[in-house]
Design an enzyme around this catalytic site. Structure first.
Site, short mmCIF file in Angstrom:
data_model
loop_
_atom_site.label_atom_id
_atom_site.label_comp_id
_atom_site.label_asym_id
_atom_site.label_seq_id
_atom_site.Cartn_x
_atom_site.Cartn_y
_atom_site.Cartn_z
N HIS A 272 1.26 37.01 -5.31
CA HIS A 272 1.27 37.62 -4.41
C HIS A 272 0.70 37.13 -3.24
O HIS A 272 -0.39 36.59 -2.82
CB HIS A 272 0.73 39.04 -5.03
CG HIS A 272 1.48 40.11 -3.89
ND1 HIS A 272 1.19 40.45 -2.28
CD2 HIS A 272 2.59 40.63 -4.18
CE1 HIS A 272 2.15 41.11 -1.64
NE2 HIS A 272 3.70 41.30 -3.30
N ASP A 329 6.94 42.83 -10.21
CA ASP A 329 8.21 42.41 -10.85
C ASP A 329 8.10 41.95 -12.27
O ASP A 329 8.96 41.90 -13.39
CB ASP A 329 8.33 40.93 -10.56
CG ASP A 329 9.10 41.58 -9.20
OD1 ASP A 329 9.01 40.62 -7.98
OD2 ASP A 329 10.24 42.91 -8.59
#
Ligand code: SDX
Length: 394
Positions: A272, A329
């Protein structure tokens, strides 16, 4: 540096705006919406209450929430002429392409949205309209792809129940009203609702900064979210886990590929830009994943692969050095699959959750009368040169 321009590819170190909506602390894995911790909201709130909080800045009173929900419920129908769009799409066209087209088309059915100087009341009506029609558009995209008749919203259902009924109605009623399924959907949509200046939200703000209408701005955000490095990752995670399963379940082989600089393969659902610690949303989704699969009695082999992959990556120096952890996700697709959604619908579900955040950020940008977005560049092209007639070109 060139003159007064500071180059910052991917805007990794650029603050594009001041915002009072969402706060992230990437080191500590903290996420709050209007000051409320995501753990509290996922545990105690509902998706429409969080949508109201993000857009208007405060938790609504009982009466205000009831009116918000009633206003939305009364606008969930979409114009019957919108069915013509579905007739035009090839049967296997990706749902995200359909969604961005249909959301953009709302400006044709609601031309008052083209007025950049709407009153607050007109703007609120447009916001209600979009929040109301998104679940209907999303469900009709899934039904059309299956060749099933569409299901219409019901006036006596809640937002999530209506959505699930339009998706599964007439074929799987018990799943539609299973409290564990409804709770998981609230959590998933709440956890996706906003995430400060991510790629798709920055796109919504950029497009809206030219005074383009809200539907066009959100449609642009949907297209940005489609990319597999962003919202498209939830579909790519399942495809990756399926590939590992079909390749004998050898997680270590895929970890090696992810670390190999000559191999473009990345571990989808990992890493991320901001979180250099566990993504707080991933923790909550992983727990919800166990609850939903247990309640539905679903044994999904890819869940075991996902857990093995997570364990191996979290103890692997390459991932530790780069602070790569599972993100929002990584587990969400496994729940969506257990609920019966096609994998090409997962990113559409991300968009359904992110909608209130996009709206809130677009509204904040407009309320703050922010200037049109127009970054500069460092030019590295040719110096001035003369035009060469085609006869003289080599
Ligand atoms: C979302 O921004 C948001 O908030 C997004 C989001 C939201 O709510 O809106 O949180 C939603 O988009 C989550 C992210 C979903 N994407 C994926 O899961 C795709 C896989 N992840 C990556 O491609 C990547 O981690 C990004 C795109 C998420 C972040 O990329 P960055 O910050 O630009 O980091 P980078 O590409 O510069 O990588 C840094 C290093 C590199 O290695 P080195 O060149 O330093 O040796 O880490 C490596 C990368 O190769 N790396 C990975 C990796 N992610 C980064 N290596 C293997 N697998 C990965 N997944």
């Amino acid at each position: 540096q060139s003159g007064y321009i500071t180059l910052d590819p991917g805007f990794k170190n650029t603050g594009s705006t001041k915002s009072a909506i969402t706060f992230l602390d990437g080191e500590k894995g903290v996420l709050t919406y209007r000051g409320y911790a995501i753990e509290d909201l996922a545990d105690k709130s509902t998706f429409l209450e969080v949508a109201y909080l993000l857009i208007y800045g405060e938790l609504p009173t009982k009466d205000v929430l009831e009116k918000f929900r009633a206003d939305i419920r009364s606008q969930m129908m979409i114009h019957e002429d919108m069915k013509n769009f579905f007739a035009g799409f090839p049967s296997k066209s990706h749902p995200m392409g359909q969604l961005s087209c249909l959301v953009g088309a709302l400006s044709a059915f609601y031309p008052e949205s083209l007025n950049p100087n709407q009153t607050d009341e007109e703007e609120n009506k447009m916001i209600i309209n979009l929040l109301a029609k998104m679940p209907t558009i999303v469900s009709w995209i899934q039904k059309k792809s299956l060749g099933h008749p569409v299901v219409y919203p019901k006036n006596n259902f809640g937002y999530i129940e209506n959505f699930l009924n339009m998706i599964f109605g007439e074929v799987n009623q018990e799943k539609t009203f299973d409290p564990v399924v409804i709770d998981a959907m609230h959590k998933l949509l709440i956890l996706h609702a906003d995430h400060e200046q991510n790629c798709s939200t920055s796109t919504v703000r950029m497009v809206g900064s030219s005074n383009a209408n809200m539907y066009a701005s959100i449609s642009a955000g949907i297209n940005a979210l489609w990319g597999p490095l962003h919202g498209g990752a939830n579909q790519a995670v399942i495809e990756m886990l399926e590939a590992i399963k079909n390749d004998g379940g050898d997680a270590d082989k895929y970890l090696a590929k992810a670390k190999d600089k000559n191999d473009p393969f990345r571990l989808m659902g990992f890493g991320h830009r901001v979180y250099k610690n566990f993504d707080p949303r991933a923790k909550i989704i992983k727990k919800a994943c166990d609850d939903v699969l247990e309640k539905l009695g679903v044994q999904d082999p890819v869940l075991d692969i996902a857990k093995r992959l997570e364990e191996a990556a979290l103890s692997d120096q390459y991932f530790i050095d780069r602070k790569l952890y599972p993100n929002v996700d990584f587990y969400s697709g496994i729940i969506y699959r257990a609920l019966g959604f096609n994998s090409d619908m997962f990113t559409v579900l991300f968009a359904l959750g992110r909608l209130p955040g996009w709206i809130a950020q677009w509204k904040e940008m407009r309320d703050n009368k922010e200037p049109i977005g127009r970054p500069r560049q460092v030019y590295i092209g040719e110096n001035l040169r003369q035009y060469v007639p085609i006869a003289d070109r080599k």
